[in-house]
Design a protein around this motif. Structure first.
Motif, mmCIF file in Angstrom:
data_model
loop_
_atom_site.group_PDB
_atom_site.id
_atom_site.type_symbol
_atom_site.label_atom_id
_atom_site.label_comp_id
_atom_site.label_asym_id
_atom_site.label_seq_id
_atom_site.Cartn_x
_atom_site.Cartn_y
_atom_site.Cartn_z
ATOM 1 N N HIS A 131 -66.310 30.001 -7.699
ATOM 2 C CA HIS A 131 -66.689 28.608 -7.919
ATOM 3 C C HIS A 131 -68.083 28.567 -8.521
ATOM 4 C CE1 HIS A 131 -67.132 24.318 -7.257
ATOM 5 N NE2 HIS A 131 -65.820 24.312 -7.112
ATOM 6 N N SER A 132 -68.302 27.677 -9.489
ATOM 7 C CA SER A 132 -69.593 27.628 -10.189
ATOM 8 C C SER A 132 -70.756 27.290 -9.265
ATOM 9 C CB SER A 132 -69.531 26.623 -11.339
ATOM 10 O OG SER A 132 -69.322 25.321 -10.847
ATOM 11 N N SER A 133 -70.507 26.506 -8.212
ATOM 12 C CA SER A 133 -71.584 26.150 -7.280
ATOM 13 C C SER A 133 -71.850 27.263 -6.271
ATOM 14 C CB SER A 133 -71.238 24.866 -6.528
ATOM 15 O OG SER A 133 -70.166 25.098 -5.630
ATOM 16 N N GLY A 134 -70.927 28.222 -6.178
ATOM 17 C CA GLY A 134 -71.092 29.318 -5.227
ATOM 18 C C GLY A 134 -70.539 29.012 -3.852
ATOM 19 N N SER A 135 -70.013 27.803 -3.658
ATOM 20 C CA SER A 135 -69.428 27.473 -2.355
ATOM 21 C C SER A 135 -68.231 26.540 -2.534
ATOM 22 C CB SER A 135 -70.465 26.826 -1.433
ATOM 23 O OG SER A 135 -70.813 25.551 -1.910
ATOM 24 N N MET A 136 -67.424 26.476 -1.484
ATOM 25 C CA MET A 136 -66.229 25.637 -1.497
ATOM 26 C C MET A 136 -65.994 25.120 -0.085
ATOM 27 S SD MET A 136 -62.421 26.447 -2.971
ATOM 28 C CE MET A 136 -62.416 28.057 -2.317
ATOM 29 N N LYS A 137 -65.533 23.890 0.011
ATOM 30 C CA LYS A 137 -65.242 23.280 1.305
ATOM 31 C C LYS A 137 -63.737 23.235 1.508
ATOM 32 C CE LYS A 137 -67.659 19.780 2.712
ATOM 33 N NZ LYS A 137 -68.223 18.430 2.930
ATOM 34 N N VAL A 138 -63.282 23.578 2.714
ATOM 35 C CA VAL A 138 -61.877 23.476 3.075
ATOM 36 C C VAL A 138 -61.789 22.477 4.226
ATOM 37 C CG1 VAL A 138 -59.833 24.680 3.924
ATOM 38 C CG2 VAL A 138 -61.406 25.856 2.365
ATOM 39 N N ILE A 139 -61.063 21.398 3.991
ATOM 40 C CA ILE A 139 -60.882 20.361 5.007
ATOM 41 C C ILE A 139 -59.439 20.422 5.494
ATOM 42 C CG2 ILE A 139 -60.885 17.882 5.477
ATOM 43 C CD1 ILE A 139 -63.024 17.612 3.288
ATOM 44 N N VAL A 140 -59.269 20.551 6.798
ATOM 45 C CA VAL A 140 -57.940 20.559 7.404
ATOM 46 C C VAL A 140 -57.754 19.202 8.085
ATOM 47 C CG1 VAL A 140 -56.360 21.738 8.965
ATOM 48 C CG2 VAL A 140 -58.154 23.045 7.787
ATOM 49 N N GLU A 141 -56.799 18.436 7.553
ATOM 50 C CA GLU A 141 -56.545 17.089 8.057
ATOM 51 C C GLU A 141 -55.448 17.127 9.115
ATOM 52 O OE1 GLU A 141 -55.487 15.300 4.334
ATOM 53 O OE2 GLU A 141 -57.576 14.836 3.864
ATOM 54 N N PRO A 142 -55.423 16.136 10.014
ATOM 55 C CA PRO A 142 -54.369 16.109 11.045
ATOM 56 C C PRO A 142 -53.008 15.783 10.446
ATOM 57 C CG PRO A 142 -55.731 14.141 11.178
ATOM 58 C CD PRO A 142 -56.362 15.025 10.149
ATOM 59 N N TYR A 143 -51.967 16.179 11.153
ATOM 60 C CA TYR A 143 -50.592 15.861 10.778
ATOM 61 C C TYR A 143 -50.472 14.343 10.719
ATOM 62 C CZ TYR A 143 -45.479 16.130 10.869
ATOM 63 O OH TYR A 143 -44.149 16.039 10.556
ATOM 64 N N PRO A 144 -49.961 13.767 9.629
ATOM 65 C CA PRO A 144 -49.934 12.306 9.491
ATOM 66 C C PRO A 144 -48.929 11.639 10.432
ATOM 67 C CG PRO A 144 -48.870 13.352 7.620
ATOM 68 C CD PRO A 144 -49.443 14.449 8.458
ATOM 69 N N GLU A 145 -49.391 10.637 11.130
ATOM 70 C CA GLU A 145 -48.543 9.864 12.037
ATOM 71 C C GLU A 145 -47.594 8.973 11.233
ATOM 72 O OE1 GLU A 145 -48.451 10.053 15.394
ATOM 73 O OE2 GLU A 145 -49.899 11.680 15.240
ATOM 74 N N PRO A 146 -46.418 8.644 11.775
ATOM 75 C CA PRO A 146 -45.487 7.760 11.062
ATOM 76 C C PRO A 146 -46.108 6.393 10.796
ATOM 77 C CG PRO A 146 -44.409 8.778 12.942
ATOM 78 C CD PRO A 146 -45.867 9.112 13.042
ATOM 79 N N GLY A 147 -45.699 5.776 9.709
ATOM 80 C CA GLY A 147 -46.180 4.447 9.360
ATOM 81 C C GLY A 147 -47.129 4.494 8.173
ATOM 82 N N LEU A 148 -48.109 3.615 8.198
ATOM 83 C CA LEU A 148 -49.035 3.514 7.073
ATOM 84 C C LEU A 148 -49.850 4.786 6.866
ATOM 85 C CD1 LEU A 148 -50.284 -0.171 7.381
ATOM 86 C CD2 LEU A 148 -48.691 0.791 5.723
ATOM 87 N N ALA A 149 -50.197 5.485 7.937
ATOM 88 C CA ALA A 149 -50.954 6.733 7.803
ATOM 89 C C ALA A 149 -50.154 7.765 7.006
ATOM 90 C CB ALA A 149 -51.322 7.292 9.172
ATOM 91 N N ARG A 150 -48.867 7.854 7.278
ATOM 92 C CA ARG A 150 -48.023 8.813 6.556
ATOM 93 C C ARG A 150 -47.837 8.378 5.100
ATOM 94 N NH1 ARG A 150 -43.167 11.140 9.816
ATOM 95 N NH2 ARG A 150 -44.973 11.835 10.989
ATOM 96 N N LEU A 151 -47.689 7.091 4.855
ATOM 97 C CA LEU A 151 -47.578 6.593 3.486
ATOM 98 C C LEU A 151 -48.863 6.903 2.718
ATOM 99 C CD1 LEU A 151 -46.087 4.983 1.300
ATOM 100 C CD2 LEU A 151 -47.091 2.899 2.290
ATOM 101 N N ARG A 152 -50.003 6.650 3.331
ATOM 102 C CA ARG A 152 -51.305 6.935 2.698
ATOM 103 C C ARG A 152 -51.431 8.432 2.403
ATOM 104 N NH1 ARG A 152 -54.405 4.997 6.446
ATOM 105 N NH2 ARG A 152 -54.106 2.900 5.730
ATOM 106 N N TRP A 153 -50.997 9.284 3.348
ATOM 107 C CA TRP A 153 -51.043 10.738 3.159
ATOM 108 C C TRP A 153 -50.191 11.146 1.953
ATOM 109 C CZ3 TRP A 153 -47.237 14.523 3.347
ATOM 110 C CH2 TRP A 153 -47.692 15.844 3.383
ATOM 111 N N ARG A 154 -48.972 10.600 1.848
ATOM 112 C CA ARG A 154 -48.092 10.935 0.721
ATOM 113 C C ARG A 154 -48.709 10.480 -0.611
ATOM 114 N NH1 ARG A 154 -43.210 12.805 2.614
ATOM 115 N NH2 ARG A 154 -42.497 11.955 4.581
ATOM 116 N N LEU A 155 -49.290 9.292 -0.633
ATOM 117 C CA LEU A 155 -49.917 8.802 -1.863
ATOM 118 C C LEU A 155 -51.115 9.666 -2.243
ATOM 119 C CD1 LEU A 155 -49.687 4.947 -1.283
ATOM 120 C CD2 LEU A 155 -48.336 6.341 -2.866
#
Length: 146
Positions: free
Chosen positions: A111-135
């Motif tokens: 990576h050109s900046s020399g670093s990279m961030k890895v974000i692990v998100e929670p399993y999406p709950e059914p409903g709007l959270a899951r729709l937002r995750w898919r989008l």
């Protein structure tokens, strides 16, 4: 009853439009593999030495716990690359599984900046959270390929 029969094309159209939305909100997320692959292409080091600062890997990688929670780095370059404390030799794959929701910062020579961030998100709950995750995944795929 006559009103329903009179507007049946409208009701059918509405049902056909809402069915995919309901699926996106409630169907469990799945992936063909829990690995999320990122490749370091051949010639990366050579281009860097010539002054090319173009990023070949995103500055932030998002994983989802229980869906795609294994980072897979594949070094197709002719020189070793460093990711965190690991030296990835040419032609070598490196898998890093994540078991908890977290934000992680790694040194990364690819990576050109020399670093990279890895974000692990929670399993999406059914409903709007899951729709937002898919989008968000759709937007991410379009951005990477676009």
């Amino acid at each position: 009853m006559k009103t329903l029969r009179r507007f049946w094309p409208l009701w059918l159209t509405l049902a056909c439009a809402l069915a995919p939305l309901a699926w996106a909100m409630f169907a469990p997320p799945a992936a063909s593999s829990r690995d999320k692959l990122f490749e370091i292409p051949a010639g990366t080091w050579e281009r860097r030495m010539k002054g090319d600062k173009r990023d070949i890997l995103p500055s932030t990688i998002r994983l989802t716990q229980g869906v795609q929670d294994v980072l897979l780095l594949r070094n197709k370059d002719t020189v070793p690359q460093v990711f965190g404390p690991v030296l990835i030799m040419p032609g070598q794959d490196f898998r890093l599984p994540f078991e908890t929701v977290s934000e992680n910062e790694f040194n990364c020579t690819a990576h050109s900046s020399g670093s990279m961030k890895v974000i692990v998100e929670p399993y999406p709950e059914p409903g709007l959270a899951r729709l937002r995750w898919r989008l968000d995944r759709l937007t991410e795929e379009y951005t990477i390929r676009g």
